[in-house]
Motif scaffolding. Structure first.
Motif, PDB file in Angstrom:
ATOM      1  N   VAL A  18      -6.231  -5.970   2.282  1.00  0.00           N
ATOM      2  CA  VAL A  18      -5.402  -5.167   1.376  1.00  0.00           C
ATOM      3  C   VAL A  18      -6.136  -3.888   0.978  1.00  0.00           C
ATOM      4  O   VAL A  18      -5.566  -2.791   1.027  1.00  0.00           O
ATOM      5  CB  VAL A  18      -4.994  -5.988   0.133  1.00  0.00           C
ATOM      6  CG1 VAL A  18      -4.446  -5.089  -0.966  1.00  0.00           C
ATOM      7  CG2 VAL A  18      -3.969  -7.046   0.507  1.00  0.00           C
ATOM      8  N   ASN A  19      -7.409  -4.019   0.605  1.00  0.00           N
ATOM      9  CA  ASN A  19      -8.177  -2.833   0.199  1.00  0.00           C
ATOM     10  C   ASN A  19      -8.255  -1.818   1.333  1.00  0.00           C
ATOM     11  O   ASN A  19      -8.062  -0.624   1.115  1.00  0.00           O
ATOM     12  CB  ASN A  19      -9.583  -3.231  -0.259  1.00  0.00           C
ATOM     13  CG  ASN A  19      -9.586  -3.937  -1.596  1.00  0.00           C
ATOM     14  OD1 ASN A  19      -8.621  -3.879  -2.348  1.00  0.00           O
ATOM     15  ND2 ASN A  19     -10.668  -4.636  -1.889  1.00  0.00           N
ATOM     16  N   MET A  20      -8.549  -2.292   2.541  1.00  0.00           N
ATOM     17  CA  MET A  20      -8.655  -1.394   3.684  1.00  0.00           C
ATOM     18  C   MET A  20      -7.321  -0.698   3.962  1.00  0.00           C
ATOM     19  O   MET A  20      -7.270   0.510   4.197  1.00  0.00           O
ATOM     20  CB  MET A  20      -9.123  -2.179   4.916  1.00  0.00           C
ATOM     21  CG  MET A  20      -9.325  -1.335   6.159  1.00  0.00           C
ATOM     22  SD  MET A  20      -7.897  -1.206   7.262  1.00  0.00           S
ATOM     23  CE  MET A  20      -7.668  -2.895   7.736  1.00  0.00           C
ATOM     24  N   LEU A  21      -6.234  -1.461   3.927  1.00  0.00           N
ATOM     25  CA  LEU A  21      -4.914  -0.886   4.197  1.00  0.00           C
ATOM     26  C   LEU A  21      -4.547   0.165   3.153  1.00  0.00           C
ATOM     27  O   LEU A  21      -4.056   1.247   3.494  1.00  0.00           O
ATOM     28  CB  LEU A  21      -3.852  -1.984   4.235  1.00  0.00           C
ATOM     29  CG  LEU A  21      -3.925  -2.923   5.430  1.00  0.00           C
ATOM     30  CD1 LEU A  21      -3.019  -4.128   5.216  1.00  0.00           C
ATOM     31  CD2 LEU A  21      -3.577  -2.205   6.717  1.00  0.00           C
ATOM     32  N   GLU A  22      -4.787  -0.140   1.882  1.00  0.00           N
ATOM     33  CA  GLU A  22      -4.441   0.805   0.815  1.00  0.00           C
ATOM     34  C   GLU A  22      -5.274   2.080   0.917  1.00  0.00           C
ATOM     35  O   GLU A  22      -4.745   3.180   0.722  1.00  0.00           O
ATOM     36  CB  GLU A  22      -4.588   0.140  -0.547  1.00  0.00           C
ATOM     37  CG  GLU A  22      -3.514  -0.905  -0.799  1.00  0.00           C
ATOM     38  CD  GLU A  22      -3.640  -1.638  -2.111  1.00  0.00           C
ATOM     39  OE1 GLU A  22      -2.638  -2.239  -2.525  1.00  0.00           O
ATOM     40  OE2 GLU A  22      -4.728  -1.626  -2.721  1.00  0.00           O
ATOM     41  N   VAL A  23      -6.563   1.955   1.229  1.00  0.00           N
ATOM     42  CA  VAL A  23      -7.420   3.132   1.394  1.00  0.00           C
ATOM     43  C   VAL A  23      -6.893   4.021   2.519  1.00  0.00           C
ATOM     44  O   VAL A  23      -6.947   5.244   2.434  1.00  0.00           O
ATOM     45  CB  VAL A  23      -8.893   2.704   1.662  1.00  0.00           C
ATOM     46  CG1 VAL A  23      -9.720   3.849   2.219  1.00  0.00           C
ATOM     47  CG2 VAL A  23      -9.516   2.174   0.385  1.00  0.00           C
ATOM     48  N   LYS A  24      -6.342   3.409   3.568  1.00  0.00           N
ATOM     49  CA  LYS A  24      -5.813   4.168   4.707  1.00  0.00           C
ATOM     50  C   LYS A  24      -4.383   4.656   4.478  1.00  0.00           C
ATOM     51  O   LYS A  24      -3.767   5.235   5.363  1.00  0.00           O
ATOM     52  CB  LYS A  24      -5.874   3.316   5.987  1.00  0.00           C
ATOM     53  CG  LYS A  24      -7.291   3.017   6.419  1.00  0.00           C
ATOM     54  CD  LYS A  24      -8.041   4.299   6.773  1.00  0.00           C
ATOM     55  CE  LYS A  24      -9.434   4.020   7.270  1.00  0.00           C
ATOM     56  NZ  LYS A  24     -10.158   5.237   7.619  1.00  0.00           N
ATOM     57  N   GLY A  25      -3.824   4.394   3.292  1.00  0.00           N
ATOM     58  CA  GLY A  25      -2.520   4.937   2.944  1.00  0.00           C
ATOM     59  C   GLY A  25      -1.326   4.043   3.208  1.00  0.00           C
ATOM     60  O   GLY A  25      -0.184   4.455   3.014  1.00  0.00           O
ATOM     61  N   TYR A  26      -1.568   2.812   3.642  1.00  0.00           N
ATOM     62  CA  TYR A  26      -0.461   1.881   3.863  1.00  0.00           C
ATOM     63  C   TYR A  26      -0.007   1.279   2.539  1.00  0.00           C
ATOM     64  O   TYR A  26      -0.786   1.151   1.608  1.00  0.00           O
ATOM     65  CB  TYR A  26      -0.878   0.751   4.822  1.00  0.00           C
ATOM     66  CG  TYR A  26      -1.061   1.221   6.235  1.00  0.00           C
ATOM     67  CD1 TYR A  26       0.019   1.304   7.110  1.00  0.00           C
ATOM     68  CD2 TYR A  26      -2.313   1.609   6.693  1.00  0.00           C
ATOM     69  CE1 TYR A  26      -0.148   1.754   8.408  1.00  0.00           C
ATOM     70  CE2 TYR A  26      -2.490   2.062   7.992  1.00  0.00           C
ATOM     71  CZ  TYR A  26      -1.410   2.129   8.836  1.00  0.00           C
ATOM     72  OH  TYR A  26      -1.562   2.583  10.115  1.00  0.00           O
ATOM     73  N   THR A  27       1.253   0.902   2.466  1.00  0.00           N
ATOM     74  CA  THR A  27       1.783   0.193   1.313  1.00  0.00           C
ATOM     75  C   THR A  27       1.706  -1.300   1.612  1.00  0.00           C
ATOM     76  O   THR A  27       2.239  -1.752   2.625  1.00  0.00           O
ATOM     77  CB  THR A  27       3.265   0.573   1.071  1.00  0.00           C
ATOM     78  OG1 THR A  27       3.328   1.977   0.830  1.00  0.00           O
ATOM     79  CG2 THR A  27       3.850  -0.192  -0.096  1.00  0.00           C
ATOM     80  N   VAL A  28       1.031  -2.054   0.753  1.00  0.00           N
ATOM     81  CA  VAL A  28       0.988  -3.504   0.907  1.00  0.00           C
ATOM     82  C   VAL A  28       2.209  -4.056   0.170  1.00  0.00           C
ATOM     83  O   VAL A  28       2.264  -4.048  -1.057  1.00  0.00           O
ATOM     84  CB  VAL A  28      -0.331  -4.101   0.388  1.00  0.00           C
ATOM     85  CG1 VAL A  28      -0.301  -5.620   0.493  1.00  0.00           C
ATOM     86  CG2 VAL A  28      -1.503  -3.539   1.187  1.00  0.00           C
ATOM     87  N   ALA A  29       3.198  -4.490   0.953  1.00  0.00           N
ATOM     88  CA  ALA A  29       4.466  -4.962   0.387  1.00  0.00           C
ATOM     89  C   ALA A  29       4.279  -6.266  -0.370  1.00  0.00           C
ATOM     90  O   ALA A  29       4.988  -6.532  -1.342  1.00  0.00           O
ATOM     91  CB  ALA A  29       5.501  -5.148   1.496  1.00  0.00           C
ATOM     92  N   GLY A  30       3.343  -7.103   0.095  1.00  0.00           N
ATOM     93  CA  GLY A  30       3.122  -8.383  -0.540  1.00  0.00           C
ATOM     94  C   GLY A  30       1.999  -9.135   0.143  1.00  0.00           C
ATOM     95  O   GLY A  30       1.493  -8.723   1.181  1.00  0.00           O
ATOM     96  N   GLN A  31       1.639 -10.268  -0.488  1.00  0.00           N
ATOM     97  CA  GLN A  31       0.600 -11.138   0.041  1.00  0.00           C
ATOM     98  C   GLN A  31       1.084 -12.580  -0.048  1.00  0.00           C
ATOM     99  O   GLN A  31       1.723 -12.956  -1.024  1.00  0.00           O
ATOM    100  CB  GLN A  31      -0.680 -11.020  -0.773  1.00  0.00           C
ATOM    101  CG  GLN A  31      -1.285  -9.636  -0.801  1.00  0.00           C
ATOM    102  CD  GLN A  31      -2.528  -9.588  -1.661  1.00  0.00           C
ATOM    103  OE1 GLN A  31      -3.411 -10.431  -1.533  1.00  0.00           O
ATOM    104  NE2 GLN A  31      -2.600  -8.599  -2.538  1.00  0.00           N
ATOM    105  N   ALA A  32       0.750 -13.367   0.971  1.00  0.00           N
ATOM    106  CA  ALA A  32       1.145 -14.775   0.992  1.00  0.00           C
ATOM    107  C   ALA A  32      -0.067 -15.621   1.369  1.00  0.00           C
ATOM    108  O   ALA A  32      -0.935 -15.181   2.125  1.00  0.00           O
ATOM    109  CB  ALA A  32       2.276 -15.000   1.986  1.00  0.00           C
ATOM    110  N   ILE A  33      -0.091 -16.859   0.862  1.00  0.00           N
ATOM    111  CA  ILE A  33      -1.238 -17.733   1.087  1.00  0.00           C
ATOM    112  C   ILE A  33      -1.036 -18.721   2.230  1.00  0.00           C
ATOM    113  O   ILE A  33      -1.961 -19.435   2.590  1.00  0.00           O
ATOM    114  CB  ILE A  33      -1.630 -18.496  -0.195  1.00  0.00           C
ATOM    115  CG1 ILE A  33      -0.481 -19.387  -0.661  1.00  0.00           C
ATOM    116  CG2 ILE A  33      -2.059 -17.523  -1.281  1.00  0.00           C
ATOM    117  CD1 ILE A  33      -0.872 -20.366  -1.752  1.00  0.00           C
ATOM    118  N   ASP A  34       0.171 -18.778   2.785  1.00  0.00           N
ATOM    119  CA  ASP A  34       0.426 -19.641   3.939  1.00  0.00           C
ATOM    120  C   ASP A  34       1.671 -19.153   4.669  1.00  0.00           C
ATOM    121  O   ASP A  34       2.370 -18.252   4.207  1.00  0.00           O
ATOM    122  CB  ASP A  34       0.550 -21.120   3.537  1.00  0.00           C
ATOM    123  CG  ASP A  34       1.684 -21.392   2.570  1.00  0.00           C
ATOM    124  OD1 ASP A  34       2.781 -20.812   2.727  1.00  0.00           O
ATOM    125  OD2 ASP A  34       1.494 -22.207   1.650  1.00  0.00           O
ATOM    126  N   GLY A  35       1.934 -19.759   5.809  1.00  0.00           N
ATOM    127  CA  GLY A  35       3.050 -19.323   6.633  1.00  0.00           C
ATOM    128  C   GLY A  35       4.406 -19.494   5.982  1.00  0.00           C
ATOM    129  O   GLY A  35       5.306 -18.669   6.179  1.00  0.00           O
TER     130      GLY A  35
END
Length: 117
Positions: A18-35
């Motif tokens: 998430v940190n890497m994506l946000e630094v590169k300008g991507y929007t993190v829509a969400g996070q999930a802990i399993d499939g």
């Protein structure tokens, strides 16, 4: 910039990605802990790209990939797999994964995979 859903049971892996994506300008829509949670969030958020670990409790990444592709055949899912799980690559490709990245990965590996998707 593309929106990304991050699916991984490791909170450390999620945070780093998430940190890497946000630094590169991507929007993190969400996070999930399993499939299972990843599939539910995909239906709700409809992100441009999903990063999906394979080995997770409740529902693994390949099972979730299958459900996501049945729900949305155009879904872009990048499978992240620990070294030694390369035999899963063919299965992931057969299920419709757009990319397969082996852990441990470098940031450029993920960023290149997202751009190719």
């Amino acid at each position: 910039m593309k929106s990304v859903l991050v699916v991984d049971d490791s909170s450390v892996s999620r945070r780093l990605l998430v940190n890497m994506l946000e630094v590169k300008g991507y929007t993190v829509a969400g996070q999930a802990i399993d499939g299972k949670e990843g599939f539910e969030l995909y239906k709700k958020l409809k992100p441009d790209v999903v990063t999906m670990d394979i080995t997770m409790p409740e529902m693994n990444g390949l099972e979730s990939l299958k459900l996501i592709k049945e729900f949305d055949p155009d879904a872009k899912v990048i499978i992240l797999s620990a070294a030694g799980q390369n035999e899963k690559r063919a299965e992931a490709e057969a299920l419709g994964a757009c990319e397969f990245v082996t852990k441990p990965y470098q940031n450029k590996d993920i960023l290149s995979a997202i751009e190719r998707c």
